[in-house]
Write a protein that holds these residues in place. Structure first.
Motif, short mmCIF file in Angstrom:
data_model
loop_
_atom_site.label_atom_id
_atom_site.label_comp_id
_atom_site.label_asym_id
_atom_site.label_seq_id
_atom_site.Cartn_x
_atom_site.Cartn_y
_atom_site.Cartn_z
N HIS A 149 0.82 -1.22 0.00
CA HIS A 149 0.00 0.00 0.00
C HIS A 149 0.85 1.26 0.00
CE1 HIS A 149 -2.85 2.93 2.12
NE2 HIS A 149 -3.34 2.73 0.91
N THR A 150 0.61 2.17 -0.94
CA THR A 150 1.26 3.47 -1.19
C THR A 150 2.65 3.36 -1.79
OG1 THR A 150 2.30 3.87 0.98
CG2 THR A 150 -0.04 4.48 0.76
N ASP A 151 3.15 2.15 -2.06
CA ASP A 151 4.45 2.02 -2.72
C ASP A 151 4.33 2.44 -4.19
OD1 ASP A 151 5.61 1.17 -0.42
OD2 ASP A 151 5.68 -0.96 -0.96
N ILE A 168 10.05 -7.83 -16.49
CA ILE A 168 9.33 -7.98 -15.22
C ILE A 168 8.49 -9.25 -15.31
CG2 ILE A 168 7.79 -6.90 -13.53
CD1 ILE A 168 8.79 -4.79 -16.45
N LEU A 169 8.68 -10.15 -14.37
CA LEU A 169 7.86 -11.36 -14.26
C LEU A 169 6.95 -11.20 -13.05
CD1 LEU A 169 7.04 -14.27 -14.97
CD2 LEU A 169 8.99 -15.07 -13.59
N TYR A 170 5.64 -11.15 -13.29
CA TYR A 170 4.69 -10.90 -12.20
C TYR A 170 4.32 -12.20 -11.49
CZ TYR A 170 4.19 -6.30 -14.28
OH TYR A 170 4.44 -5.05 -14.77
N LEU A 171 4.25 -12.12 -10.16
CA LEU A 171 3.87 -13.25 -9.32
C LEU A 171 2.86 -12.77 -8.29
CD1 LEU A 171 7.53 -14.52 -8.98
CD2 LEU A 171 5.72 -15.74 -10.20
N VAL A 172 1.78 -12.19 -8.81
CA VAL A 172 0.80 -11.49 -7.97
C VAL A 172 -0.45 -12.34 -7.74
CG1 VAL A 172 1.56 -9.21 -8.70
CG2 VAL A 172 -0.19 -10.40 -10.03
N PRO A 173 -1.22 -12.03 -6.69
CA PRO A 173 -2.55 -12.61 -6.56
C PRO A 173 -3.47 -12.01 -7.63
CG PRO A 173 -2.22 -10.92 -4.89
CD PRO A 173 -0.91 -11.09 -5.60
N PRO A 174 -4.70 -12.50 -7.75
CA PRO A 174 -5.62 -11.89 -8.73
C PRO A 174 -5.65 -10.37 -8.55
CG PRO A 174 -6.59 -13.89 -7.83
CD PRO A 174 -5.32 -13.65 -7.06
N TRP A 175 -5.43 -9.65 -9.64
CA TRP A 175 -5.19 -8.20 -9.56
C TRP A 175 -6.22 -7.45 -10.39
CZ3 TRP A 175 -1.41 -6.85 -6.19
CH2 TRP A 175 -1.07 -5.49 -6.09
N ASP A 179 -6.71 -1.85 -7.69
CA ASP A 179 -5.59 -2.13 -6.79
C ASP A 179 -4.37 -1.25 -7.08
OD1 ASP A 179 -7.01 -4.20 -5.51
OD2 ASP A 179 -6.39 -5.64 -7.06
N GLY A 180 -4.39 -0.50 -8.21
CA GLY A 180 -3.23 0.30 -8.58
C GLY A 180 -2.11 -0.59 -9.08
N GLY A 181 -0.87 -0.10 -9.01
CA GLY A 181 0.29 -0.92 -9.34
C GLY A 181 0.44 -1.29 -10.80
N GLU A 228 -4.48 -4.77 1.05
CA GLU A 228 -4.36 -6.20 1.39
C GLU A 228 -3.38 -6.94 0.48
OE1 GLU A 228 -7.57 -4.98 0.54
OE2 GLU A 228 -7.94 -4.36 2.62
N LYS A 229 -3.29 -6.54 -0.78
CA LYS A 229 -2.52 -7.33 -1.74
C LYS A 229 -1.07 -6.87 -1.84
CE LYS A 229 -6.63 -8.15 -4.60
NZ LYS A 229 -7.23 -7.97 -5.94
N CYS A 230 -0.21 -7.81 -2.22
CA CYS A 230 1.21 -7.54 -2.41
C CYS A 230 1.54 -7.72 -3.89
CB CYS A 230 2.04 -8.48 -1.55
SG CYS A 230 3.80 -8.47 -1.92
N ARG A 231 2.12 -6.71 -4.49
CA ARG A 231 2.53 -6.78 -5.89
C ARG A 231 3.96 -7.33 -5.94
NH1 ARG A 231 5.30 -4.01 -9.92
NH2 ARG A 231 4.20 -3.50 -11.87
N LEU A 232 4.07 -8.65 -6.09
CA LEU A 232 5.35 -9.34 -6.07
C LEU A 232 5.82 -9.57 -7.51
CD1 LEU A 232 7.34 -10.84 -4.06
CD2 LEU A 232 6.11 -12.94 -4.70
N SER A 233 7.11 -9.31 -7.76
CA SER A 233 7.63 -9.51 -9.12
C SER A 233 9.12 -9.77 -9.08
CB SER A 233 7.34 -8.28 -9.99
OG SER A 233 8.04 -7.16 -9.51
#
Length: 521
Positions: A149-151, A168-175, A179-181, A228-233
């Motif tokens: 959040h806010t990153d 960039i290889l995305y490893l995110v939950p359903p987005w 959700d922004g990002g 709640e969600k994390c944008r992992l990559s």
């Protein structure tokens, strides 16, 4: 249980464990088809769009490719996500970004991480070299990033010597969009400067995006809005021969002007009488000379403050967005549209009387009536030294004459004290960035904030001063209603205003400042 049944179950269990331990990462088999590879290569060279199965190549605003289902095995993707989330992450924050990043993954031994590293360094690099018709080096920069959040990662082009392709290889939950990002891509003007976001790519698990690092590859990671969600990559760069770049565009500086003729009556109408007391001015000057900065609270008289603050919220002011976004993003008032009381405040800060007041508060030479004693002593000492060394200088040939001529020219070129300023509005999404085209020189920075009562540091919007080529933060100036902030900045000091994030939504309105720079004679 019969012995044979127990033996079969045991062998099956061993086989499953072995398969899990030995699970191999591989890129989508469709990418390896000759027809796809040839079509991709031809489309990339011609800068044409192309779509087939898992591949989507677009050329606007600059060539970029999105590959869905990049890795063949969904279970491998899940295992990779789990390993990455166990890494130690370091919080990173400066003018350009705020997020968490792992150390370089080159030496990690975990099964899934080492596998994906092998795939990207090997199989995918070879495929990409063939598509781009470029010899990409076998070493790749790669790390894991977490955006919460806010990153955010603001507008930039990834330019650095040797970088050829970003991925960039995305490893995110359903987005979702809310959700922004998103990965935002900018179009550019004739000077290769970014203009605005024209395309946004939504993160999708197991999708990979890549593009060439070029003079126009401006992009950003939009602020993450989900709590709640994390944008992992996983992200990094392939190295190879850099694309040619045009000469760096240098912006035209805003014109400076000398003080305008207004007498001290203006000060008595506008400024808190405390700051007009010579004894108090002497105390302020002593503090300023010790630290090169000071904040003067309750600077304007209350009635004048209320008038200006109300006028700044008026719909009659025309606000112009200042860019380009790789350098700044905020709104600036068109001075032709500002109400009379805002104009009067502007004139106050530009007036001869205010130049004298600043000289008295800081000890700087901002008016010919206010000579800096240290400068006078230095000039006197320099004159005495030059007189003593006349004979030695004569023996040294023409060097002294040349130095004197140079010194005389510098004094002649300096001219009278000047200033430049603007009225700014700050809201969610606004910021300024450090950039190379800023002229590095001595200056007195002034900020007079308004409408920021209740503002919190976590919102951003503060001014950060740092040393050139260092991460060390020297000073932070936080928005404070009716507080005049003065900072003397030398050639090795830079400043930026931190991105205002979504947390500021609780502060219902924008805030404003009068921002001026003053230059000594």
């Amino acid at each position: 249980m019969p012995a044979k049944k127990r033996q079969n179950d045991s062998e099956t269990g061993k086989k499953n464990k072995k398969e899990k331990r030995g699970e191999i990462a591989a890129i989508n088999a469709d990418l390896k088809e000759d027809s796809v590879l040839k079509s991709m290569r031809d489309a990339w060279q011609r800068k044409q769009s192309f779509s087939s199965g898992c591949v989507q190549l677009d050329c606007e605003p600059f060539p970029h490719c999105q590959i869905t289902d990049f890795l063949q095995s969904p279970s491998f993707v899940e295992g990779l996500q789990a390993e990455l989330l166990q890494l130690n992450f370091n919080s990173k924050s400066n003018d350009l970004y705020k997020f968490q990043q792992s150390d370089d993954l080159k030496e990690r031994k975990e099964h899934h991480i080492s596998q994906i590293r092998s795939v990207i360094f090997g199989e995918f690099r070879v495929w990409l070299s063939e598509v781009l018709q470029v010899d990409l080096e076998a070493t790749v920069d790669i790390s894991c990033a977490k955006y919460e959040h806010t990153d955010v990662l603001l507008c930039h082009d990834d330019e650095l010597e040797g970088r050829r392709v970003a991925f960039i290889l995305y490893l995110v939950p359903p987005w979702e969009v809310k959700d922004g990002g998103t990965l935002d891509l900018f179009n550019t003007d004739e000077h290769c400067q970014p203009l605005s976001v024209v395309k946004s790519l939504l993160p999708c698990c197991n999708s990979l995006v890549f593009f060439e690092v070029s003079p126009v590859s401006f992009h950003q990671v939009a602020e993450v809005l989900s709590e709640e969600k994390c944008r992992l990559s996983l992200s990094g760069w392939f190295h190879g021969p850099s694309l040619p770049r045009p000469s760096r565009y240098i912006e035209t500086s805003a014109p400076r002007h000398a003080h305008i003729p207004r007498d001290e009556t203006l000060l008595f109408e506008w400024v808190n009488e405390m700051y007009l007391d010579p004894r108090y001015q002497a105390r302020v000057q002593q503090e300023f000379e010790d630290s090169s900065e000071i904040c003067l609270p309750s600077f304007l008289q209350e009635e004048k403050l209320r008038q200006v603050r109300s006028a700044l919220q008026s719909s009659e002011i025309q606000w112009e967005k200042r860019g380009p976004p790789n350098k700044r993003c905020y709104s600036c008032a068109d001075l032709q549209s500002i109400p009379s009381c805002v104009q009067e405040c502007w004139e106050l800060l530009s007036s001869e009387a205010f130049f004298i007041l600043l000289s008295n508060l800081t000890g700087l030479s901002l008016h010919y009536l206010c000579t800096n004693e240290d400068d006078s002593e230095n000039e006197k000492g320099k004159s005495e030294t030059e007189n003593r060394d006349t004979e030695g200088d004569a023996q040294a040939g023409g060097s002294s004459t040349e130095a004197d001529a140079s010194s005389h020219e510098n004094k002649k070129d300096k001219g009278p004290p000047t200033c430049v300023g603007e009225v700014r509005r700050w809201a969610h999404g606004d910021y300024t960035l450090l950039h190379d085209s800023v002229k590095r020189e001595y200056a007195l920075d002034l900020q007079l904030h308004m409408g920021c009562a209740g503002w919190k540091a976590e919102f951003g919007g503060f001014t950060s001063y740092i040393a050139h080529d260092e991460d060390e933060e020297l000073l932070t100036v936080y928005p404070e209603d009716n507080s005049l902030a003065l900072v003397y900045r030398d050639k090795d000091t830079l400043k930026f205003i931190k991105h205002i994030n979504n947390s500021s939504a609780s502060h219902t309105t924008a805030f404003y400042d009068f921002s001026f720079n003053y230059f000594e004679s």
